[in-house]
Write a protein that holds these residues in place. Structure first.
Motif, mmCIF file in Angstrom:
data_model
loop_
_atom_site.group_PDB
_atom_site.id
_atom_site.type_symbol
_atom_site.label_atom_id
_atom_site.label_comp_id
_atom_site.label_asym_id
_atom_site.label_seq_id
_atom_site.Cartn_x
_atom_site.Cartn_y
_atom_site.Cartn_z
ATOM 1 N N ASP A 19 0.815 -1.214 0.000
ATOM 2 C CA ASP A 19 0.000 0.000 0.000
ATOM 3 C C ASP A 19 0.852 1.270 0.000
ATOM 4 O O ASP A 19 0.324 2.371 -0.135
ATOM 5 C CB ASP A 19 -0.920 0.033 1.222
ATOM 6 C CG ASP A 19 -1.970 -1.065 1.180
ATOM 7 O OD1 ASP A 19 -2.266 -1.566 0.080
ATOM 8 O OD2 ASP A 19 -2.495 -1.419 2.253
ATOM 9 N N GLN A 20 2.134 1.106 0.187
ATOM 10 C CA GLN A 20 3.072 2.232 0.194
ATOM 11 C C GLN A 20 4.346 1.747 -0.476
ATOM 12 O O GLN A 20 4.761 0.609 -0.266
ATOM 13 C CB GLN A 20 3.331 2.688 1.641
ATOM 14 C CG GLN A 20 4.297 3.836 1.745
ATOM 15 C CD GLN A 20 4.209 4.555 3.074
ATOM 16 O OE1 GLN A 20 3.143 4.702 3.650
ATOM 17 N NE2 GLN A 20 5.335 5.035 3.556
ATOM 18 N N ILE A 21 4.973 2.631 -1.270
ATOM 19 C CA ILE A 21 6.186 2.215 -1.993
ATOM 20 C C ILE A 21 7.380 3.105 -1.698
ATOM 21 O O ILE A 21 8.435 2.936 -2.292
ATOM 22 C CB ILE A 21 5.942 2.164 -3.517
ATOM 23 C CG1 ILE A 21 5.558 3.538 -4.054
ATOM 24 C CG2 ILE A 21 4.896 1.120 -3.857
ATOM 25 C CD1 ILE A 21 5.539 3.616 -5.571
ATOM 26 N N LEU A 22 7.207 4.030 -0.771
ATOM 27 C CA LEU A 22 8.316 4.923 -0.462
ATOM 28 C C LEU A 22 8.321 5.294 1.004
ATOM 29 O O LEU A 22 7.358 5.082 1.722
ATOM 30 C CB LEU A 22 8.260 6.171 -1.347
ATOM 31 C CG LEU A 22 6.925 6.914 -1.455
ATOM 32 C CD1 LEU A 22 6.731 7.872 -0.312
ATOM 33 C CD2 LEU A 22 6.880 7.639 -2.780
ATOM 34 N N GLY A 35 22.687 17.027 6.637
ATOM 35 C CA GLY A 35 21.291 16.650 6.534
ATOM 36 C C GLY A 35 21.099 15.159 6.341
ATOM 37 O O GLY A 35 22.047 14.374 6.383
ATOM 38 N N PHE A 36 19.877 14.788 6.092
ATOM 39 C CA PHE A 36 19.538 13.375 5.935
ATOM 40 C C PHE A 36 20.095 12.826 4.625
ATOM 41 O O PHE A 36 20.043 13.479 3.590
ATOM 42 C CB PHE A 36 18.020 13.194 5.949
ATOM 43 C CG PHE A 36 17.612 11.776 5.668
ATOM 44 C CD1 PHE A 36 17.622 10.837 6.682
ATOM 45 C CD2 PHE A 36 17.258 11.386 4.395
ATOM 46 C CE1 PHE A 36 17.264 9.526 6.428
ATOM 47 C CE2 PHE A 36 16.896 10.079 4.128
ATOM 48 C CZ PHE A 36 16.902 9.142 5.148
ATOM 49 N N ARG A 37 20.618 11.621 4.702
ATOM 50 C CA ARG A 37 20.999 10.877 3.497
ATOM 51 C C ARG A 37 21.047 9.403 3.863
ATOM 52 O O ARG A 37 21.497 9.038 4.953
ATOM 53 C CB ARG A 37 22.305 11.346 2.907
ATOM 54 C CG ARG A 37 23.500 11.228 3.801
ATOM 55 C CD ARG A 37 24.734 11.839 3.136
ATOM 56 N NE ARG A 37 25.790 12.036 4.086
ATOM 57 C CZ ARG A 37 26.610 11.082 4.527
ATOM 58 N NH1 ARG A 37 26.502 9.865 4.074
ATOM 59 N NH2 ARG A 37 27.544 11.354 5.400
ATOM 60 N N PRO A 38 20.556 8.559 2.977
ATOM 61 C CA PRO A 38 20.595 7.120 3.281
ATOM 62 C C PRO A 38 22.028 6.613 3.254
ATOM 63 O O PRO A 38 22.821 7.008 2.403
ATOM 64 C CB PRO A 38 19.754 6.500 2.159
ATOM 65 C CG PRO A 38 19.751 7.513 1.069
ATOM 66 C CD PRO A 38 19.939 8.849 1.704
ATOM 67 N N GLU A 87 15.795 4.373 -5.067
ATOM 68 C CA GLU A 87 16.121 5.756 -5.425
ATOM 69 C C GLU A 87 15.931 6.652 -4.215
ATOM 70 O O GLU A 87 15.048 6.409 -3.386
ATOM 71 C CB GLU A 87 15.215 6.224 -6.562
ATOM 72 C CG GLU A 87 15.574 7.576 -7.103
ATOM 73 C CD GLU A 87 14.797 7.940 -8.359
ATOM 74 O OE1 GLU A 87 14.948 9.090 -8.803
ATOM 75 O OE2 GLU A 87 14.048 7.109 -8.885
ATOM 76 N N ALA A 88 16.735 7.684 -4.113
ATOM 77 C CA ALA A 88 16.610 8.671 -3.039
ATOM 78 C C ALA A 88 16.662 10.060 -3.663
ATOM 79 O O ALA A 88 17.522 10.332 -4.500
ATOM 80 C CB ALA A 88 17.731 8.508 -2.027
ATOM 81 N N ARG A 89 15.728 10.900 -3.255
ATOM 82 C CA ARG A 89 15.681 12.268 -3.763
ATOM 83 C C ARG A 89 15.303 13.235 -2.658
ATOM 84 O O ARG A 89 14.554 12.895 -1.746
ATOM 85 C CB ARG A 89 14.642 12.410 -4.874
ATOM 86 C CG ARG A 89 15.044 11.749 -6.143
ATOM 87 C CD ARG A 89 14.170 12.196 -7.254
ATOM 88 N NE ARG A 89 14.587 11.517 -8.478
ATOM 89 C CZ ARG A 89 13.964 11.647 -9.610
ATOM 90 N NH1 ARG A 89 12.897 12.403 -9.687
ATOM 91 N NH2 ARG A 89 14.397 11.023 -10.665
ATOM 92 N N ARG A 90 15.784 14.430 -2.813
ATOM 93 C CA ARG A 90 15.390 15.542 -1.945
ATOM 94 C C ARG A 90 14.369 16.354 -2.729
ATOM 95 O O ARG A 90 14.659 16.808 -3.840
ATOM 96 C CB ARG A 90 16.616 16.375 -1.611
ATOM 97 C CG ARG A 90 16.336 17.603 -0.799
ATOM 98 C CD ARG A 90 17.641 18.395 -0.653
ATOM 99 N NE ARG A 90 17.386 19.773 -0.377
ATOM 100 C CZ ARG A 90 17.337 20.297 0.847
ATOM 101 N NH1 ARG A 90 17.549 19.520 1.887
ATOM 102 N NH2 ARG A 90 17.087 21.571 1.023
ATOM 103 N N LEU A 126 12.455 8.218 -0.297
ATOM 104 C CA LEU A 126 13.213 7.013 -0.609
ATOM 105 C C LEU A 126 12.280 6.014 -1.276
ATOM 106 O O LEU A 126 11.336 5.536 -0.645
ATOM 107 C CB LEU A 126 13.799 6.380 0.659
ATOM 108 C CG LEU A 126 14.615 7.282 1.578
ATOM 109 C CD1 LEU A 126 15.049 6.512 2.812
ATOM 110 C CD2 LEU A 126 15.805 7.867 0.859
ATOM 111 N N GLY A 127 12.514 5.735 -2.525
ATOM 112 C CA GLY A 127 11.771 4.681 -3.202
ATOM 113 C C GLY A 127 12.374 3.350 -2.804
ATOM 114 O O GLY A 127 13.593 3.178 -2.878
ATOM 115 N N VAL A 128 11.553 2.416 -2.344
ATOM 116 C CA VAL A 128 12.081 1.142 -1.844
ATOM 117 C C VAL A 128 11.351 -0.058 -2.446
ATOM 118 O O VAL A 128 10.187 0.030 -2.812
ATOM 119 C CB VAL A 128 11.992 1.060 -0.298
ATOM 120 C CG1 VAL A 128 12.923 2.068 0.356
ATOM 121 C CG2 VAL A 128 10.574 1.245 0.203
#
Length: 139
Positions: A19-22, A35-38, A87-90, A126-128
Motif C-alpha cells: 500500500d506504500q512504496i516509499l 542533513g539526511f541521506r541514506p 532511489e533517493a531524492r530531496r 526514498l523509493g524502496v
C-alpha cells in the motif's frame, strides 16, 4: 543484515502489504550538518509505535491501524520485512511532495507540516522495494 530503518508500525505494515512504496524523511538533529541521506542500500524495517498517530494516516488506513495496534508495553518487536533502496531524492517544493499522493499513507496535512518544519523547506523521499523475510525475527 544488521542495519534497520525505524518507522511507524502502520507504515511498515503498509510497505509490506504494497500500500506504500516509499519512505519520507525530514531529517533532524541526528543527521548533522549535511542533513539526511541514506547510508545503506538494504535494511530491515523496524516497526515502532513511537510517535505513531492514527490521525496522521489517510482514512482508508485508519481501520487497519485500529486492528493492529499492539500494547506499548510489548516485550518484543516482530521484524518481518527488509527493504532495498531503489532511489533517493530531496524534494525542494511542496508541489513535488504533494505529487506523491497515493504512493504513501500519510495525510496531505502531515506532508505539509513535515515539509515546512525547521529551517530547511524540503523533504526526502526514498523509493524502496520491500521483501518479506524468510523467517521473521523477534527482538
Amino acid at each position: 543484515m544488521r542495519v534497520a530503518f525505524k518507522e511507524w508500525e502502520i507504515v511498515v505494515d503498509a510497505l509490506g502489504r504494497g500500500d506504500q512504496i516509499l519512505l519520507l524523511r525530514k531529517g533532524g538533529i541526528h543527521e548533522g550538518r549535511e542533513g539526511f541521506r541514506p547510508e545503506h542500500q538494504r535494511f530491515l524495517l523496524f516497526p515502532t509505535l513511537y510517535h505513531q498517530q492514527r490521525e496522521c494516516v489517510v482514512a482508508s488506513v485508519q481501520a487497519r491501524f485500529d486492528e493492529m495496534t499492539r500494547p506499548v508495553s510489548a516485550e518484543s518487536v516482530r521484524v518481518e520485512f527488509c527493504a532495498e533502496l531503489a532511489e533517493a531524492r530531496r524534494l525542494e517544493t511542496l508541489a513535488q511532495a504533494k505529487g506523491l499522493h497515493g504512493q504513501h499513507i500519510w495525510r496531505d496535512e502531515v506532508i505539509e507540516r513535515r515539509f515546512d518544519w525547521g529551517k530547511d523547506r524540503a523533504i526526502h523521499v526514498l523509493g524502496v522495494r520491500v521483501f518479506r523475510l524468510a523467517h521473521a525475527v523477534e527482538l
